[in-house]
Design a protein around this motif. Structure first.
Motif, PDB file in Angstrom:
ATOM      1  N   LYS A   1      -2.711  -4.699 -30.066  1.00  0.00           N
ATOM      2  CA  LYS A   1      -3.414  -5.711 -29.266  1.00  0.00           C
ATOM      3  C   LYS A   1      -4.925  -5.508 -29.256  1.00  0.00           C
ATOM      4  CE  LYS A   1       0.410  -6.880 -26.288  1.00  0.00           C
ATOM      5  NZ  LYS A   1       0.908  -7.013 -24.927  1.00  0.00           N
ATOM      6  N   TYR A   2      -5.379  -4.272 -29.437  1.00  0.00           N
ATOM      7  CA  TYR A   2      -6.818  -4.014 -29.424  1.00  0.00           C
ATOM      8  C   TYR A   2      -7.119  -2.708 -30.155  1.00  0.00           C
ATOM      9  CZ  TYR A   2      -5.666  -0.893 -25.513  1.00  0.00           C
ATOM     10  OH  TYR A   2      -5.125   0.096 -24.730  1.00  0.00           O
TER      11      TYR A   2
ATOM     12  N   ASP B   1     -11.076 -11.333 -30.505  1.00  0.00           N
ATOM     13  CA  ASP B   1     -10.992 -12.238 -29.361  1.00  0.00           C
ATOM     14  C   ASP B   1     -12.154 -12.062 -28.385  1.00  0.00           C
ATOM     15  OD1 ASP B   1      -8.614 -13.273 -30.346  1.00  0.00           O
ATOM     16  OD2 ASP B   1      -7.377 -11.911 -29.151  1.00  0.00           O
TER      17      ASP B   1
ATOM     18  N   SER C   1      -6.453 -10.792 -32.548  1.00  0.00           N
ATOM     19  CA  SER C   1      -5.399 -11.780 -32.783  1.00  0.00           C
ATOM     20  C   SER C   1      -5.064 -11.753 -34.262  1.00  0.00           C
ATOM     21  CB  SER C   1      -5.866 -13.190 -32.415  1.00  0.00           C
ATOM     22  OG  SER C   1      -6.032 -13.305 -31.035  1.00  0.00           O
TER      23      SER C   1
ATOM     24  N   ALA D   1      -2.803 -13.640 -37.502  1.00  0.00           N
ATOM     25  CA  ALA D   1      -2.178 -14.884 -37.952  1.00  0.00           C
ATOM     26  C   ALA D   1      -1.695 -14.699 -39.378  1.00  0.00           C
ATOM     27  CB  ALA D   1      -3.181 -16.033 -37.878  1.00  0.00           C
TER      28      ALA D   1
END
Length: 121
Positions: free
Chosen positions: A43-44, A88, A110, A112
């Motif tokens: 996430k980070y 983000d 993020s 994709a």
């Protein structure tokens, strides 16, 4: 007064702040990344710099901004296309806003595109 250091960092000084006893130290090398630790669920990333960092704003002591960083994926095998990553935001490690002059920042990410791993059930 406007000037840049040897690394090309823009520095703007208001000469009203300088006195006869003033001393200006110009940093001639950019900060480097000492470590970048990816959180276990991706996430980070917590990034540690070699010195206090500031943003690319024209203000002298502005906070680091998303636009000051670039997310890069290195292909370590296989086909990652069209996989992509984006930044983000940029915060302190406690998720509060930066004020400028931090040496450790959190970069939420993020993703994709196609997954590059197989989930284990």
């Amino acid at each position: 007064m406007a000037m840049t250091d040897l690394a090309g960092n823009k520095v703007t000084l208001d000469s009203g702040y300088l006195t006869d006893a003033s001393m200006v130290k110009v940093d001639n090398k950019p900060a480097t990344i000492i470590s970048a630790v990816l959180e276990s669920t991706n996430k980070y990333i917590d990034v540690t710099f070699s010195e206090l960092v500031y943003g690319g704003s024209t203000e002298l002591l502005s906070a680091l901004e998303m636009e000051d960083l670039t997310a890069v994926i290195t292909n370590i095998g296989g086909n990652l296309n069209p996989f992509s990553v984006s930044i983000d935001s940029v915060t302190k490690t406690d998720d509060t806003p930066l004020i400028g002059g931090e040496s450790v920042v959190r970069v939420p990410l993020s993703f994709a595109g196609t997954r590059w791993y197989k989930e284990i059930k």
